[in-house]
Design a protein around this motif. Structure first.
Motif, PDB file in Angstrom:
ATOM      1  N   VAL A   1       1.277  -1.260   0.036  1.00 22.06           N
ATOM      2  CA  VAL A   1      -0.150  -0.146  -0.046  1.00 22.06           C
ATOM      3  C   VAL A   1       1.221   1.425   0.052  1.00 22.06           C
ATOM      4  N   TRP A   2       0.847   2.166  -1.181  1.00 20.95           N
ATOM      5  CA  TRP A   2       1.137   2.927  -0.855  1.00 20.95           C
ATOM      6  C   TRP A   2       0.265   4.211  -0.819  1.00 20.95           C
ATOM      7  N   SER A   3       1.647   5.457  -0.359  1.00 20.32           N
ATOM      8  CA  SER A   3       0.876   6.515  -0.214  1.00 20.32           C
ATOM      9  C   SER A   3       0.198   7.711  -0.810  1.00 20.32           C
ATOM     10  N   ASP A   4       0.138   6.949  -2.623  1.00 18.57           N
ATOM     11  CA  ASP A   4      -0.305   7.825  -3.956  1.00 18.57           C
ATOM     12  C   ASP A   4      -2.122   7.133  -3.955  1.00 18.57           C
ATOM     13  N   CYS A   5      -1.436   6.507  -3.062  1.00 17.61           N
ATOM     14  CA  CYS A   5      -3.115   5.644  -3.539  1.00 17.61           C
ATOM     15  C   CYS A   5      -4.915   6.069  -2.935  1.00 17.61           C
TER      16      CYS A   5
ATOM     17  N   LYS B   1       8.146 -17.621   1.262  1.00 21.92           N
ATOM     18  CA  LYS B   1       8.981 -19.013   0.915  1.00 21.92           C
ATOM     19  C   LYS B   1       7.161 -19.259  -0.133  1.00 21.92           C
ATOM     20  N   GLN B   2       6.112 -18.266   0.451  1.00 27.66           N
ATOM     21  CA  GLN B   2       5.198 -18.196  -0.323  1.00 27.66           C
ATOM     22  C   GLN B   2       4.922 -17.390  -1.590  1.00 27.66           C
ATOM     23  N   GLY B   3       3.988 -17.944  -2.364  1.00 32.47           N
ATOM     24  CA  GLY B   3       3.775 -17.232  -3.926  1.00 32.47           C
ATOM     25  C   GLY B   3       2.729 -16.570  -4.650  1.00 32.47           C
ATOM     26  N   LEU B   4       1.620 -17.024  -3.766  1.00 36.67           N
ATOM     27  CA  LEU B   4       0.260 -17.384  -4.167  1.00 36.67           C
ATOM     28  C   LEU B   4      -0.297 -15.994  -5.760  1.00 36.67           C
ATOM     29  N   VAL B   5      -0.966 -15.146  -4.215  1.00 38.23           N
ATOM     30  CA  VAL B   5      -1.569 -13.826  -4.663  1.00 38.23           C
ATOM     31  C   VAL B   5      -0.452 -12.240  -4.387  1.00 38.23           C
ATOM     32  N   ALA B   6       0.211 -11.861  -5.456  1.00 36.98           N
ATOM     33  CA  ALA B   6       0.384 -10.529  -4.517  1.00 36.98           C
ATOM     34  C   ALA B   6      -0.665  -9.077  -5.190  1.00 36.98           C
ATOM     35  N   ALA B   7      -0.101  -8.303  -4.176  1.00 37.24           N
ATOM     36  CA  ALA B   7      -1.351  -7.013  -4.884  1.00 37.24           C
ATOM     37  C   ALA B   7       0.031  -5.590  -4.571  1.00 37.24           C
ATOM     38  N   LEU B   8      -1.293  -4.275  -5.126  1.00 35.82           N
ATOM     39  CA  LEU B   8       0.004  -3.004  -5.218  1.00 35.82           C
ATOM     40  C   LEU B   8      -1.227  -1.595  -5.151  1.00 35.82           C
ATOM     41  N   PHE B   9      -1.303  -1.279  -4.980  1.00 33.76           N
ATOM     42  CA  PHE B   9      -1.978  -0.162  -4.031  1.00 33.76           C
ATOM     43  C   PHE B   9      -1.672   0.855  -4.326  1.00 33.76           C
ATOM     44  N   SER B  10      -1.089   1.706  -5.614  1.00 33.47           N
ATOM     45  CA  SER B  10      -0.492   2.273  -5.837  1.00 33.47           C
ATOM     46  C   SER B  10      -1.220   3.629  -7.368  1.00 33.47           C
ATOM     47  N   ALA B  11      -1.274   4.930  -7.549  1.00 34.37           N
ATOM     48  CA  ALA B  11      -1.861   5.086  -8.791  1.00 34.37           C
ATOM     49  C   ALA B  11      -0.544   5.826  -9.327  1.00 34.37           C
ATOM     50  N   SER B  12       0.675   5.090  -9.153  1.00 33.94           N
ATOM     51  CA  SER B  12       1.885   5.220 -10.200  1.00 33.94           C
ATOM     52  C   SER B  12       2.445   4.516 -11.380  1.00 33.94           C
ATOM     53  N   PRO B  13       2.172   4.795 -12.286  1.00 37.15           N
ATOM     54  CA  PRO B  13       2.849   3.762 -13.270  1.00 37.15           C
ATOM     55  C   PRO B  13       3.597   3.401 -13.576  1.00 37.15           C
ATOM     56  N   GLN B  14       4.422   4.035 -12.637  1.00 40.57           N
ATOM     57  CA  GLN B  14       5.883   3.634 -12.536  1.00 40.57           C
ATOM     58  C   GLN B  14       6.086   2.060 -11.609  1.00 40.57           C
ATOM     59  N   ARG B  15       5.771   2.662 -10.687  1.00 33.64           N
ATOM     60  CA  ARG B  15       5.546   1.580  -9.430  1.00 33.64           C
ATOM     61  C   ARG B  15       4.886   0.387 -10.155  1.00 33.64           C
ATOM     62  N   HIS B  16       3.818   0.347 -10.819  1.00 32.02           N
ATOM     63  CA  HIS B  16       3.041  -0.644 -11.243  1.00 32.02           C
ATOM     64  C   HIS B  16       3.935  -1.310 -12.040  1.00 32.02           C
TER      65      HIS B  16
ATOM     66  N   ILE C   1      -3.525  -5.002  -9.618  1.00 29.42           N
ATOM     67  CA  ILE C   1      -2.979  -3.917  -9.085  1.00 29.42           C
ATOM     68  C   ILE C   1      -4.909  -3.116  -8.604  1.00 29.42           C
ATOM     69  N   ASN C   2      -4.007  -2.121  -7.512  1.00 28.26           N
ATOM     70  CA  ASN C   2      -5.112  -1.850  -6.762  1.00 28.26           C
ATOM     71  C   ASN C   2      -5.999  -2.568  -6.545  1.00 28.26           C
ATOM     72  N   TYR C   3      -6.204  -4.119  -5.935  1.00 31.58           N
ATOM     73  CA  TYR C   3      -7.302  -4.835  -5.214  1.00 31.58           C
ATOM     74  C   TYR C   3      -6.602  -5.419  -4.434  1.00 31.58           C
TER      75      TYR C   3
END
Length: 667
Positions: free
Chosen positions: A445-449, A593-608, A622-624
């Motif tokens: 979760v990033w501060s720009d979301c 060690k696990q790697g099923l789902v990962a998410a990012l909340f951010s408005a930045s295309p570069q961070r995406h 992304i944003n879910y």
């Protein structure tokens, strides 16, 4: 039965080793419960410890070569955790190598106590536990090993040892089952509880001769026993599979169009039974009715989506004398979990059938009654009833099924430990394995979301169905610049949750599946309390005495090595961590060690883009929040979260068919 409890090498130096499965905390918790129970029933308790002295040097030769000094007498590493310390009247046996029988002292003690049965817990299953058990077997003892109080730091070696010992020297059971056997209560209980069959191929229903029975209590009200299911034995399994070859031939004579139509027919039957399934999911699994309805709808969507498959497996010509085709694998063993007992099962059964395979289905014990209902619906279709054969039981039943020579492939959804067992069996038999093994899913979760929106989505993803989903949002890794503000948003969103009876219309968070699961989560939070920066839990004390409820809980813990961070809780727990920059946030996510789902909340295309390039997981959002996935995209994890082809979409054809190339010469 004259039984004694052996506790093997539960010393701090061994418990501190990385990669223990179960975790050290879980092993100690399970062993503590077993120890307290055995003390209550006045069973002799024997503590077996590795005890090393530097002078004279009595280490094993390979420890000497490696320069390892473990379990030195008088050091903290030699000690056991406080809950496992001996009390007066209990015995201590010291050893330097693997087996507790190495110096004759244990054998003399057991003979003096007139012991004929041993209950065993400890570490490591592939080392000292195994050698002690084999020596006990040679001496004629009956041996029970507590599967949830025994661990290994080598998962595959542990799985091999489990199969090897179970086939020869010992039986494995949970701590709860062992204490029930010690108390001699189980058979008496069986007489008054509804008993399910142990398997269904065709009518009549099959019963098992096994003495062991799995009892299922209501998650909503722990005083209510819903039903019990006998553990299917080898004889039952043979009877269930006796006609499997003829059934496979009959099923493959059906055209692709006929198989597709049958899936549509089943979707219609499922639609008609939706309300019954939703209620059954709430009563037997504790799934809130809104989420139960979503599961039934997902199962229906899976059937309709998979019914479109098949054309992609038709022969492909590469000239007048060459082609390749996708042929059915054969008989598929499906091992399914209790948390989505309908949708996950349908997600495996439907593609297996449409590609021309038959299915032998072993659901998790708590999903047994729902599986019987699904089987009854399949039997209403105009096709061979044995295309779906149902076998009920526990982990031992699953191991027997996967190892059966009639099985051509295995698809499993379960724990990491179950995955190791399946890998060992399938590798030994050289048959395909598809395994979905859970996830410790993180959302960055990033501060720009939109912080409030992100908090609401993550809270819903973390606590819906009490966190008992493999895609649940277990961690939030938060930009330090918005950390405090985001934690406040999380707390506010948690306070808006509806927590209570899964049959209530508004409920989002119901009970955990069992008292054992609730106690496991509670113990994990208790162990974490002294190391976390903050713990916040909702409070509704009026509902807790009734069922296996546990309050939605927020844990702030920046130390990435803590058990609460590294282990998948599979409960209503959200862990929050702080990150100085995106690189650190991605590293915190990837280090597990696990790697099923990962998410990012951010408005930045570069961070995406940075996230998509560097994150290590099979499903990226992304944003879910991490929870929930569509039926028409592949579903599979990386690292410890998955083995083999992903489920759904293109993964289905890859797993449920095999390629064949064909050459011929025209005469």
């Amino acid at each position: 039965m004259q039984a004694a409890l052996l506790l093997i090498d539960l010393q701090e130096d061994f418990l501190s080793k990385p990669n223990l499965e179960p975790s050290a905390g879980e092993i100690v918790r399970g062993t503590t419960i077993l120890l307290q129970g055995c003390r209550h029933y006045s069973l002799p308790v024997i503590h077996i410890w590795t005890t090393i002295s530097p002078k004279p040097d009595n280490r094993m030769p390979h420890w000497q070569k490696q320069g390892r000094f473990l379990c030195l007498a008088g050091t903290p590493g030699h000690a056991v955790p406080p809950s496992l310390r001996p009390v007066p009247q209990e015995f201590i046996i010291h050893k330097t190598f693997y087996s507790g029988f190495e110096n004759g002292e244990l054998a003399d003690l057991l003979e003096k106590l007139k012991i004929d049965t041993l209950l065993v817990a400890g570490i490591y299953l592939h080392g000292c536990v195994r050698e002690t058990v084999l020596d006990a077997y040679q001496k004629g003892y009956k041996i029970w090993i507590a599967e949830d109080a025994t661990g290994s730091d080598d998962g595959l070696h542990g799985a091999i040892s489990l199969r090897y010992l179970q086939a020869r020297a010992a039986q494995f059971a949970t701590v709860e089952t062992l204490l029930s056997l010690v108390a001699n209560r189980q058979r008496k209980h069986l007489e008054t509880v509804l008993t399910l069959p142990s398997g269904i191929a065709e009518q009549p229903l099959l019963a098992s001769s096994s003495a062991l029975t799995w009892i299922h209590k209501s998650p909503r009200n722990l005083s209510e026993t819903l039903w019990q299911v006998p553990i299917a034995d080898a004889v039952t399994l043979e009877e269930l599979l006796s006609n499997s070859q003829e059934t496979l031939k009959d099923w493959q004579s059906f055209s692709l169009c006929q198989r597709q139509e049958l899936l549509h027919q089943f979707a219609t039957l499922l639609e008609q039974e939706k309300l019954n399934f939703v209620r059954q999911l709430a009563i037997e699994i504790g799934k809130p009715i809104t989420q139960g309805e979503a599961e039934v709808n997902r199962a229906i969507s899976l059937l309709k989506t998979v019914a479109k498959y098949g054309e992609d497996a038709l022969p492909v010509a590469k000239g007048i004398d060459r082609q390749y085709r996708y042929s059915p694998v054969g008989k598929i063993a499906l091992i399914t979990p209790w948390n989505n007992p309908l949708a996950i099962a349908i997600g495996k059964i439907a593609p297996a059938l449409v590609y021309g395979n038959t299915v032998i289905w072993k659901p998790a014990p708590a999903g047994s009654a729902i599986a019987i209902k699904v089987k009854e619906l399949f039997d209403r279709l105009d096709c061979p009833s044995e295309i779906v054969t149902l076998v009920l039981g526990d982990r031992t039943t699953a191991l027997m099924l996967m190892a059966h020579p009639e099985i051509d492939a295995v698809s499993l959804s379960g724990s990491s430990r179950a995955g190791y067992a399946a890998q060992e069996i399938c590798a030994r038999r050289r048959i395909p394995l598809q395994a979905e093994l859970g996830g410790n899913n993180g959302a960055i979760v990033w501060s720009d979301c939109e912080l409030e929106r992100a908090a609401k989505l993550i809270v819903a993803g973390a606590f819906g169905f009490a966190g008992q989903r493999c895609t649940a949002n277990r961690r939030a890794i938060v930009d330090a610049d918005c950390y405090e503000a985001f934690v406040n948003h999380l707390v506010k969103a948690m306070e808006e949750l509806h927590w209570g009876d899964p049959l209530a219309e508004l409920t989002q968070v119901g009970p955990l599946i069992s008292q054992q699961q609730r106690d496991r989560v509670a113990a994990l939070i208790e162990r974490s309390a002294v190391k976390a920066e903050m713990i916040y839990a909702l409070s509704r004390p009026e509902i807790q005495p009734l069922g296996s409820y546990y309050p939605p809980t927020l844990v702030c813990c920046d130390n990435p090595t803590q058990e609460i961070v590294e282990e998948e809780t599979f409960g209503p727990v959200l862990v929050v961590q702080k990150a100085r920059n995106l690189q650190q946030a991605i590293a915190l996510n990837n280090r597990l060690k696990q790697g099923l789902v990962a998410a990012l909340f951010s408005a930045s295309p570069q961070r995406h883009q940075d996230f998509l390039q560097k994150i290590k997981a099979g499903i990226l959002k992304i944003n879910y929040a991490t929870a929930d996935v569509d039926v028409d995209l592949p579903f599979g994890g990386w690292k410890h979260s998955g083995v083999g082809s992903p489920e759904h979409s293109v993964g289905d054809r890859e797993f449920y068919t095999r390629l064949q190339s064909i050459y011929w010469h025209q005469q």
